[in-house]
Design a protein around this motif. Structure first.
Motif, PDB file in Angstrom:
ATOM      1  N   GLN A  55       0.822  -1.216   0.000  1.00 43.69           N
ATOM      2  CA  GLN A  55       0.000   0.000   0.000  1.00 43.69           C
ATOM      3  C   GLN A  55       0.851   1.260   0.000  1.00 43.69           C
ATOM      4  O   GLN A  55       0.471   2.283  -0.542  1.00 43.69           O
ATOM      5  CB  GLN A  55      -0.923   0.014   1.229  1.00 43.69           C
ATOM      6  CG  GLN A  55      -2.275  -0.632   0.935  1.00 43.69           C
ATOM      7  CD  GLN A  55      -2.950  -1.144   2.199  1.00 43.69           C
ATOM      8  OE1 GLN A  55      -2.658  -0.658   3.306  1.00 43.69           O
ATOM      9  NE2 GLN A  55      -3.811  -2.125   2.049  1.00 43.69           N
ATOM     10  N   ALA A  56       2.027   1.166   0.637  1.00 41.81           N
ATOM     11  CA  ALA A  56       2.918   2.332   0.704  1.00 41.81           C
ATOM     12  C   ALA A  56       3.782   2.451  -0.552  1.00 41.81           C
ATOM     13  O   ALA A  56       4.624   3.343  -0.635  1.00 41.81           O
ATOM     14  CB  ALA A  56       3.793   2.234   1.949  1.00 41.81           C
ATOM     15  N   GLY A  57       3.604   1.536  -1.499  1.00 45.71           N
ATOM     16  CA  GLY A  57       4.366   1.609  -2.750  1.00 45.71           C
ATOM     17  C   GLY A  57       5.785   1.087  -2.625  1.00 45.71           C
ATOM     18  O   GLY A  57       6.635   1.390  -3.466  1.00 45.71           O
ATOM     19  N   ILE A  58       6.056   0.308  -1.585  1.00 45.01           N
ATOM     20  CA  ILE A  58       7.402  -0.273  -1.418  1.00 45.01           C
ATOM     21  C   ILE A  58       7.482  -1.522  -2.301  1.00 45.01           C
ATOM     22  O   ILE A  58       6.653  -2.427  -2.164  1.00 45.01           O
ATOM     23  CB  ILE A  58       7.647  -0.661   0.066  1.00 45.01           C
ATOM     24  CG1 ILE A  58       7.485   0.560   0.998  1.00 45.01           C
ATOM     25  CG2 ILE A  58       9.009  -1.337   0.246  1.00 45.01           C
ATOM     26  CD1 ILE A  58       8.492   1.660   0.809  1.00 45.01           C
ATOM     27  N   PRO A  59       8.462  -1.590  -3.203  1.00 47.06           N
ATOM     28  CA  PRO A  59       8.535  -2.748  -4.107  1.00 47.06           C
ATOM     29  C   PRO A  59       8.902  -4.032  -3.368  1.00 47.06           C
ATOM     30  O   PRO A  59       9.810  -4.046  -2.542  1.00 47.06           O
ATOM     31  CB  PRO A  59       9.648  -2.362  -5.093  1.00 47.06           C
ATOM     32  CG  PRO A  59      10.450  -1.311  -4.387  1.00 47.06           C
ATOM     33  CD  PRO A  59       9.529  -0.612  -3.442  1.00 47.06           C
ATOM     34  N   SER A  60       8.143  -5.104  -3.649  1.00 52.05           N
ATOM     35  CA  SER A  60       8.477  -6.421  -3.082  1.00 52.05           C
ATOM     36  C   SER A  60       7.929  -7.480  -4.035  1.00 52.05           C
ATOM     37  O   SER A  60       7.200  -7.165  -4.978  1.00 52.05           O
ATOM     38  CB  SER A  60       7.901  -6.574  -1.672  1.00 52.05           C
ATOM     39  OG  SER A  60       6.522  -6.817  -1.730  1.00 52.05           O
ATOM     40  N   ALA A  61       8.268  -8.753  -3.793  1.00 51.54           N
ATOM     41  CA  ALA A  61       7.834  -9.831  -4.693  1.00 51.54           C
ATOM     42  C   ALA A  61       6.309  -9.938  -4.665  1.00 51.54           C
ATOM     43  O   ALA A  61       5.691  -9.745  -3.612  1.00 51.54           O
ATOM     44  CB  ALA A  61       8.463 -11.146  -4.237  1.00 51.54           C
ATOM     45  N   ASP A  62       5.710 -10.282  -5.823  1.00 50.74           N
ATOM     46  CA  ASP A  62       4.249 -10.470  -5.882  1.00 50.74           C
ATOM     47  C   ASP A  62       3.841 -11.569  -4.919  1.00 50.74           C
ATOM     48  O   ASP A  62       4.594 -12.527  -4.705  1.00 50.74           O
ATOM     49  CB  ASP A  62       3.826 -10.877  -7.292  1.00 50.74           C
ATOM     50  CG  ASP A  62       3.923  -9.705  -8.244  1.00 50.74           C
ATOM     51  OD1 ASP A  62       4.006  -8.559  -7.760  1.00 50.74           O
ATOM     52  OD2 ASP A  62       3.945  -9.943  -9.471  1.00 50.74           O
ATOM     53  N   PHE A  63       2.622 -11.454  -4.372  1.00 51.32           N
ATOM     54  CA  PHE A  63       2.201 -12.419  -3.354  1.00 51.32           C
ATOM     55  C   PHE A  63       0.692 -12.598  -3.398  1.00 51.32           C
ATOM     56  O   PHE A  63      -0.029 -11.790  -4.008  1.00 51.32           O
ATOM     57  CB  PHE A  63       2.625 -11.944  -1.963  1.00 51.32           C
ATOM     58  CG  PHE A  63       1.926 -10.667  -1.530  1.00 51.32           C
ATOM     59  CD1 PHE A  63       2.357  -9.436  -1.991  1.00 51.32           C
ATOM     60  CD2 PHE A  63       0.841 -10.715  -0.670  1.00 51.32           C
ATOM     61  CE1 PHE A  63       1.717  -8.263  -1.599  1.00 51.32           C
ATOM     62  CE2 PHE A  63       0.195  -9.541  -0.270  1.00 51.32           C
ATOM     63  CZ  PHE A  63       0.634  -8.322  -0.738  1.00 51.32           C
ATOM     64  N   ALA A  64       0.249 -13.667  -2.756  1.00 50.33           N
ATOM     65  CA  ALA A  64      -1.186 -13.913  -2.606  1.00 50.33           C
ATOM     66  C   ALA A  64      -1.409 -14.664  -1.307  1.00 50.33           C
ATOM     67  O   ALA A  64      -0.577 -15.498  -0.931  1.00 50.33           O
ATOM     68  CB  ALA A  64      -1.707 -14.748  -3.777  1.00 50.33           C
ATOM     69  N   PRO A  65      -2.519 -14.357  -0.606  1.00 45.85           N
ATOM     70  CA  PRO A  65      -2.796 -15.107   0.624  1.00 45.85           C
ATOM     71  C   PRO A  65      -3.308 -16.501   0.307  1.00 45.85           C
ATOM     72  O   PRO A  65      -3.930 -16.710  -0.746  1.00 45.85           O
ATOM     73  CB  PRO A  65      -3.905 -14.288   1.299  1.00 45.85           C
ATOM     74  CG  PRO A  65      -4.494 -13.437   0.234  1.00 45.85           C
ATOM     75  CD  PRO A  65      -3.513 -13.321  -0.888  1.00 45.85           C
ATOM     76  N   ILE A  66      -3.049 -17.472   1.178  1.00 47.06           N
ATOM     77  CA  ILE A  66      -3.657 -18.786   1.049  1.00 47.06           C
ATOM     78  C   ILE A  66      -3.956 -19.298   2.458  1.00 47.06           C
ATOM     79  O   ILE A  66      -3.047 -19.531   3.255  1.00 47.06           O
ATOM     80  CB  ILE A  66      -2.782 -19.766   0.207  1.00 47.06           C
ATOM     81  CG1 ILE A  66      -3.524 -21.079  -0.034  1.00 47.06           C
ATOM     82  CG2 ILE A  66      -1.424 -20.039   0.819  1.00 47.06           C
ATOM     83  CD1 ILE A  66      -3.137 -21.758  -1.350  1.00 47.06           C
ATOM     84  N   ASP A  67      -5.261 -19.386   2.778  1.00 47.50           N
ATOM     85  CA  ASP A  67      -5.665 -19.743   4.147  1.00 47.50           C
ATOM     86  C   ASP A  67      -5.433 -21.214   4.428  1.00 47.50           C
ATOM     87  O   ASP A  67      -4.894 -21.586   5.461  1.00 47.50           O
ATOM     88  CB  ASP A  67      -7.141 -19.415   4.378  1.00 47.50           C
ATOM     89  CG  ASP A  67      -7.322 -17.943   4.708  1.00 47.50           C
ATOM     90  OD1 ASP A  67      -6.288 -17.291   4.959  1.00 47.50           O
ATOM     91  OD2 ASP A  67      -8.476 -17.464   4.688  1.00 47.50           O
ATOM     92  N   ARG A  68      -5.902 -22.054   3.471  1.00 47.65           N
ATOM     93  CA  ARG A  68      -5.734 -23.506   3.636  1.00 47.65           C
ATOM     94  C   ARG A  68      -4.937 -24.021   2.449  1.00 47.65           C
ATOM     95  O   ARG A  68      -5.476 -24.178   1.352  1.00 47.65           O
ATOM     96  CB  ARG A  68      -7.104 -24.197   3.701  1.00 47.65           C
ATOM     97  CG  ARG A  68      -7.537 -24.451   5.129  1.00 47.65           C
ATOM     98  CD  ARG A  68      -8.912 -25.085   5.259  1.00 47.65           C
ATOM     99  NE  ARG A  68      -9.909 -24.091   5.655  1.00 47.65           N
ATOM    100  CZ  ARG A  68     -10.769 -23.499   4.835  1.00 47.65           C
ATOM    101  NH1 ARG A  68     -10.810 -23.827   3.565  1.00 47.65           N
ATOM    102  NH2 ARG A  68     -11.613 -22.608   5.286  1.00 47.65           N
TER     103      ARG A  68
END
Ligand code: ADP
Length: 389
Positions: free
Chosen positions: A121-134
């Motif tokens: 949200q702050a525009g800091i570059p990092s690797a793409d990600f996605a949540p996974i609950d299970r």
């Protein structure tokens, strides 16, 4: 007397430290040097930090009564671990106790998913990600390999992180709520320590290079400064400062990042505390990371971060196959190498790969410092009095 008069009663401040490990221990040493006293909260009596401070409350980091007792006894409280009850800590901060970094920031960082979201949200570059609950095979395949699975909570020193090259690695997945991250083929892993004061002033240490042990995802040897060009070093410092400013952090922070082949910098993760990658500052920098943290949280001017001499740092991990009281093998041989400083953390028991100490080697030449650190690794080891199962 008040601080605004620039007159301080002695001791200058009474510091509370949640967590009595090696980071706390080195913070106590710095705090004592500058005229502060410390009380440590740790579940184990005679913790590494408690030994040095002489004052310890025995209790867990999740015990609201113990946390209250600590912060009530201290002028300012900080922590050397992240696994703390942030609700209890937040309530104490809201009641007017000075706690840095602030508990809300710690809550954001404790959860690796929330941490990534806040940075994104702050525009800091990092690797793409996605949540996974299970975690399930279909979800991993849909995200795409190679990937890195990270447990949302409770991971440290590579525990809670699984690098997966292909679907064949899925059986090594962690069965806990996680995030999936794009695997970054990094040229180098860098870290930058940044301190930010209560007034918003910031200082950054030179970027260092972290050589990891791929099997365990744990730091092997650290080189300071990182072998990168001046432009990349300046960019890494800027990114690290931007990150800490985005979090409005007060105290010292370790910003781990990847440098990719094309020269892009991506933030991997933020440690809201002193960091393994900053231990070299004790011998190699004008102001070490521990004193710097103290200055930041006590409202004192931040110190100069200049590197006085190149350094290599090596963790001393418990040798596999041993437990019980540590046995230091090869201490004389290690100390005979010019420029070597050995730090032992005072842990009563060794275990496989437990951090028992570290060694910093100073040399005018970074490659020489690295060669000496490798020599130290060959001669110095931490065994134990008992065999492990
Ligand atoms: P920890 O909090 O346990 O230190 P990290 O997120 O720092 O966990 O991951 C540990 C190590 O795993 C990193 O230093 C790096 O070597 C490797 N790693 C983590 N994320 C990635 C990624 N997205 N791509 C490639 N390697 C990664």
């Amino acid at each position: 007397m008040t601080a605004s008069d620039d007159h301080y009663p002695y001791p200058v401040a009474h510091l509370g430290i949640i967590g009595g490990g090696q980071l706390g221990r080195m913070l106590v040493a710095a705090a004592k040097r500058i005229g502060c006293t410390c009380t440590v909260l740790d579940p184990y009596p005679n913790s590494p930090a408690g030994q040095l401070s002489g004052q310890q409350i025995v209790g867990t980091y999740h015990d609201p009564v113990a946390l209250r007792e600590l912060v009530s006894a201290c002028d300012v409280t900080t922590f050397d671990i992240e696994d703390i009850d942030t609700d209890a800590l937040g309530a104490l901060a809201a009641a007017g106790h000075r706690i840095y970094p602030c508990p809300g920031l710690l809550a954001d960082i404790q959860d690796k998913l929330r941490q990534k979201q806040v940075l994104a949200q702050a525009g800091i570059p990092s690797a793409d990600f996605a949540p996974i609950d299970r975690p399930d095979a279909a979800g991993f395949a849909a995200f795409g390999y190679p990937l890195v699975q990270k447990a949302r909570r409770g991971g440290y020193d590579g525990r809670g992180v699984q690098v997966m090259r292909s679907a064949a690695d899925f059986d090594q997945h962690l069965p806990v709520p996680s995030l999936l991250e794009r695997f970054v083929p990094a040229r180098l892993e860098l870290a930058v320590m940044v301190a930010r004061g209560q007034d918003g002033a910031t200082v950054a240490y030179p970027p260092v290079e972290m050589c990891m042990r791929p099997a365990e995802n744990i730091l092997d040897i650290l080189l300071a400064p990182a072998r990168v060009d001046a432009e990349t070093a300046a960019e890494a410092c800027r990114l690290a400062v931007d990150t800490v400013e985005a979090l409005a952090g007060v105290g010292i922070f370790g910003i781990e990042m990847f440098l990719t082949e094309p020269g892009e910098l991506l933030v991997n993760e933020v440690a809201p505390r002193t960091h393994n990658s900053g231990h070299y500052t004790i011998e190699a920098c004008v102001t070490d990371q521990f004193e710097q943290h103290l200055r930041a949280i006590a409202g004192l001017p931040l110190g100069v971060t200049d590197l006085l001499r190149p350094a290599a740092m090596l963790n001393l991990l418990g040798e596999p196959g041993f437990r019980g009281r540590p046995v230091i093998c090869g201490l004389r041989a290690a100390l005979a190498i010019p420029g070597v400083s050995v730090h032992l953390y005072g842990k009563a028991e060794t275990r496989t790969h437990r951090k028992m100490g570290h060694v910093t080697v100073l040399d005018a030449d970074i490659e020489q410092a690295q060669a000496k650190a490798e020599h130290v690794r060959a001669v110095l080891s931490i065994a134990g009095e008992d065999p492990s199962a």
